[in-house]
Design a protein around this motif. Structure first.
Motif, short mmCIF file in Angstrom:
data_model
loop_
_atom_site.label_atom_id
_atom_site.label_comp_id
_atom_site.label_asym_id
_atom_site.label_seq_id
_atom_site.Cartn_x
_atom_site.Cartn_y
_atom_site.Cartn_z
N PRO A 45 7.73 -42.37 60.36
CA PRO A 45 7.69 -41.02 59.78
C PRO A 45 8.30 -40.89 58.39
O PRO A 45 7.79 -40.13 57.56
N LEU A 46 9.38 -41.59 58.11
CA LEU A 46 9.98 -41.49 56.78
C LEU A 46 9.04 -42.05 55.71
O LEU A 46 8.96 -41.51 54.60
N ALA A 47 8.33 -43.12 56.05
CA ALA A 47 7.34 -43.68 55.13
C ALA A 47 6.20 -42.70 54.91
O ALA A 47 5.69 -42.56 53.78
N THR A 48 5.78 -42.03 55.97
CA THR A 48 4.73 -41.01 55.83
C THR A 48 5.18 -39.91 54.88
O THR A 48 4.42 -39.46 54.01
N GLN A 49 6.43 -39.46 55.01
CA GLN A 49 6.93 -38.39 54.15
C GLN A 49 7.01 -38.83 52.69
O GLN A 49 6.75 -38.04 51.77
N ILE A 50 7.36 -40.08 52.46
CA ILE A 50 7.39 -40.61 51.09
C ILE A 50 5.99 -40.56 50.49
O ILE A 50 5.80 -40.13 49.34
N GLY A 51 4.99 -41.01 51.25
CA GLY A 51 3.62 -40.96 50.76
C GLY A 51 3.16 -39.54 50.50
O GLY A 51 2.48 -39.25 49.50
N LEU A 52 3.55 -38.63 51.37
CA LEU A 52 3.16 -37.22 51.22
C LEU A 52 3.81 -36.61 49.97
O LEU A 52 3.17 -35.86 49.22
N ASP A 53 5.06 -36.95 49.72
CA ASP A 53 5.74 -36.47 48.51
C ASP A 53 5.02 -36.94 47.25
O ASP A 53 4.92 -36.20 46.26
N VAL A 54 4.54 -38.17 47.28
CA VAL A 54 3.81 -38.71 46.13
C VAL A 54 2.52 -37.92 45.90
O VAL A 54 2.16 -37.60 44.77
N LEU A 55 1.81 -37.60 46.97
CA LEU A 55 0.60 -36.80 46.84
C LEU A 55 0.91 -35.42 46.25
O LEU A 55 0.21 -34.92 45.37
N LYS A 56 1.97 -34.79 46.74
CA LYS A 56 2.34 -33.46 46.25
C LYS A 56 2.76 -33.49 44.78
O LYS A 56 2.61 -32.49 44.07
N ALA A 57 3.26 -34.65 44.34
CA ALA A 57 3.69 -34.79 42.95
C ALA A 57 2.52 -35.12 42.02
O ALA A 57 2.74 -35.34 40.82
N GLY A 58 1.30 -35.15 42.56
CA GLY A 58 0.14 -35.42 41.74
C GLY A 58 -0.35 -36.85 41.79
O GLY A 58 -1.24 -37.23 41.02
N GLY A 59 0.22 -37.65 42.68
CA GLY A 59 -0.22 -39.03 42.82
C GLY A 59 -1.56 -39.13 43.55
O GLY A 59 -1.95 -38.23 44.29
N THR A 60 -2.21 -40.25 43.36
CA THR A 60 -3.48 -40.51 44.03
C THR A 60 -3.23 -41.11 45.41
O THR A 60 -2.09 -41.44 45.78
N ALA A 61 -4.32 -41.28 46.16
CA ALA A 61 -4.21 -41.91 47.47
C ALA A 61 -3.66 -43.32 47.34
O ALA A 61 -2.88 -43.79 48.20
N VAL A 62 -4.02 -44.03 46.28
CA VAL A 62 -3.48 -45.37 46.05
C VAL A 62 -1.99 -45.31 45.75
O VAL A 62 -1.21 -46.12 46.26
N ASP A 63 -1.58 -44.37 44.92
CA ASP A 63 -0.14 -44.20 44.66
C ASP A 63 0.62 -43.99 45.97
O ASP A 63 1.68 -44.60 46.20
N ALA A 64 0.10 -43.10 46.81
CA ALA A 64 0.76 -42.80 48.08
C ALA A 64 0.79 -44.02 48.99
O ALA A 64 1.79 -44.27 49.68
N ALA A 65 -0.28 -44.80 48.99
CA ALA A 65 -0.33 -46.00 49.83
C ALA A 65 0.70 -47.03 49.40
O ALA A 65 1.37 -47.65 50.23
N ILE A 66 0.83 -47.21 48.09
CA ILE A 66 1.82 -48.17 47.58
C ILE A 66 3.24 -47.71 47.93
O ILE A 66 4.07 -48.51 48.40
#
Length: 564
Positions: A45-66
């Motif tokens: 779950p913590l990793a999921t939240q990190i990816g979600l924060d990246v998306l909310k900050a304007g990151g792409t799906a690839v950014d969130a995956a990394i």
């Protein structure tokens, strides 16, 4: 443990419905997650939240995956980390195309098949210095980011750096597998110092820090991929391996390159299912689907004797070809078009009889000229990523280079020490790989990004997810939670490559009716119950009608799907 709890929860008559579920679904442990702008599904779950924060900050799906993958390397070292390899399938919304990336590393150039023979090895050992191959993960991050990323790499790695410095609470299933690995791997230099507290694994809920990994990730963020493959990190790895009877060198790291590849597909009842070509095993899933397509699985019913029988026999046929043909294409070209040819599937299908096959030979397709993490992400622009990453067996080789905070993979164990075999060990060669991401499109549009981690379970899991969605009409969550089948004992493209001679055995997760078990035994199958080998599923579906994402994360892992 969680797998047992899930199995008991699924031990229902197949006609039963969970009365407290609004959906009325038999197998779903929770509702699907639905969101309009973006979605992340990972096994922590913590990793999921990190990816979600990246998306909310304007990151792409690839950014969130990394970002999520980096977090999992810290938080789930039992299945991932920058000492391992990476594969990905990316849906690019701008071009309306799928792109594949093979981020697997090669064997040391100074190690030979002759060396193994001279030292009496029948197989590459599972741990220690000998199975270590070049880690391809970091290169994969930068290749994906260079093409589809938006936010700076320092921003993507920063959350994991912070958790590594200040600590995070270890989740239940990861703590369990960490504890299993410690007694086996603590003998290797650097492991106990960097992955235990006073010789013990962290317990569930205990805070864990990894300052060495924080320093390594900061160096990668600032210095790029070359900071890992050509700088001080590479030198530290090379010196450490040389000091501990290993062969992987700084020169091997400097020579590493990943590869953009074309995904392969087959059409299954109107849906295009996509996998990556060898050295991975994804084509086996496509072969199985081609064989099964001729049968009316919906009419047979989920969990029926005949469905499990047909699934198992199709798996045996696909895995016989897998053992014969799958290897590094730079050394041995597989007849890929032939393997996914519908006519070839029809010929192979003729070999399926009413009883269990005890042995299966590889076919002649027409010729042409322990452990992993899986995650998937989707962004506001319609891009989707299916990514899988692994150290291979549990916490990898156990070889933890001094002061770097990660463990090197043991993927080289997958080689065969048999001269002339397509997957025979050779210097600078990529081993056969089990980790495979998957994707489904319909009418040229994205539908489902998904994966099922877990060794040889992966193609079997992919096929079951597709059948659950397409044939049995399950929703995304139920498709992953439904009890699974695993056939074990097929001829493998690894180790001593011993051919199946006894039909192997079917592991059935709790939830299948006794009538099914008895029916399979009457057909000559050996049926056993096993706890745990059924993989870990994450998925994101694009609902093109409502223009929303649907996410699913199964209960066999500590994971979470979340959107916004």
């Amino acid at each position: 443990m969680r797998p047992v709890i899930l199995a008991l929860a699924l031990a229902l008559p197949l006609a039963a419905h969970a009365g407290d579920r609004v959906t009325g679904k038999s197998f779903a442990t929770r509702s699907e997650v639905i969101a309009p702008h973006g979605m992340v599904a990972t096994s922590q779950p913590l990793a999921t939240q990190i990816g979600l924060d990246v998306l909310k900050a304007g990151g792409t799906a690839v950014d969130a995956a990394i970002a999520a993958n980096a977090a999992l390397g810290l938080m789930e070292p039992t299945g991932s980390g920058i000492g391992g390899d990476l594969f990905a399938i990316v849906w690019d919304a701008k071009t309306g195309k799928l792109h594949g990336y093979n981020g697997s590393g090669r064997s040391p150039k100074s190690l030979t098949l002759q060396w193994f023979a001279e030292h009496g090895y029948k197989d590459v050992p599972p741990t220690g210095p000998l199975p270590v191959s070049v880690p391809g993960c970091v290169d994969g991050w930068f290749a994906l980011h260079g093409r589809f990323g938006k936010l700076p790499m320092t921003r993507l790695l920063a959350p994991t750096v912070e958790y590594a410095k200040n600590g995070f609470p270890v989740s239940e299933l990861i703590a369990h597998y960490w504890a299993l690995s410690v007694p086996k791997l603590s003998k290797y230099p650097g492991f106990a110092e960097q992955y235990t507290k006073n010789g013990k694994a962290p317990a569930k809920g205990e805070m864990w820090k990894n300052p060495n990994l924080a320093n390594t990730l900061e160096a990668i963020g600032k210095g790029g991929r070359d900071a890992f493959y050509k700088g001080a990190i590479a030198k530290t790895i090379g010196d450490y391996m040389k000091a501990n009877a290993g062969f992987l060198s700084a020169d091997d790291l400097a020579a590493h390159t990943g590869e953009w590849v074309e995904p392969l597909s087959t059409n299954y009842r109107g849906y295009d299912v996509w996998e990556l070509p060898p050295n991975g095993q994804g084509v086996a899933a496509l072969t199985m689907l081609n064989i099964l397509e001729a049968y009316d699985l919906k009419a047979l019913g989920f969990g029926s004797t005949e469905y499990v029988h047909l699934f198992t026999e199709a798996k045996k046929l696909a895995f016989a070809d897998r053992a014969q043909y799958f290897a590094d294409p730079a050394f041995a070209r597989a007849p890929l078009k032939g393997l996914v040819d519908k006519g070839y599937a029809a010929e192979r299908r003729k070999l399926i009889g009413p009883r269990a096959a005890q042995s299966v030979e590889a076919g002649h397709p027409p010729l042409e000229g322990g452990d992993t993490i899986y995650l998937t992400t989707a962004d506001r622009w319609g891009n989707m990523v299916s990514l899988i990453q692994s150290n291979y067996r549990g916490m990898g080789s156990g070889m933890a280079p001094t002061g770097l905070g990660f463990i090197l993979q043991d993927r080289g164990e997958m080689f065969v020490l048999k001269d002339g075999h397509p997957n025979a060990f050779a210097p600078g060669k990529r081993p056969f790989h089990t980790i495979i991401p998957a994707f489904i499109t319909k009418n040229g549009k994205p539908w489902v990004s998904f994966g099922v981690m877990g060794g040889a379970m992966q193609p079997q899991g992919h096929v079951q997810i597709v059948a659950n969605l397409v044939d049995f009409g399950m929703n995304l969550q139920e498709a992953g939670d439904a009890p699974r089948i695993q056939h074990d004992g097929s001829t493998e493209p690894t180790g001593q490559n011993t051919a199946m001679s006894d039909g192997g055995e079917i592991n059935l997760e709790a939830g299948f009716a006794y009538e099914t078990v008895r029916g399979l035994m009457q057909k000559g199958h050996k049926v056993t119950w096993a706890d745990g080998p059924y993989g870990g599923y994450q998925a994101i579906l694009w609902d093109d009608v409502n223009k929303v994402y649907v996410g699913a994360s199964e209960g066999r892992k500590d994971g979470q799907a979340a959107g916004y």
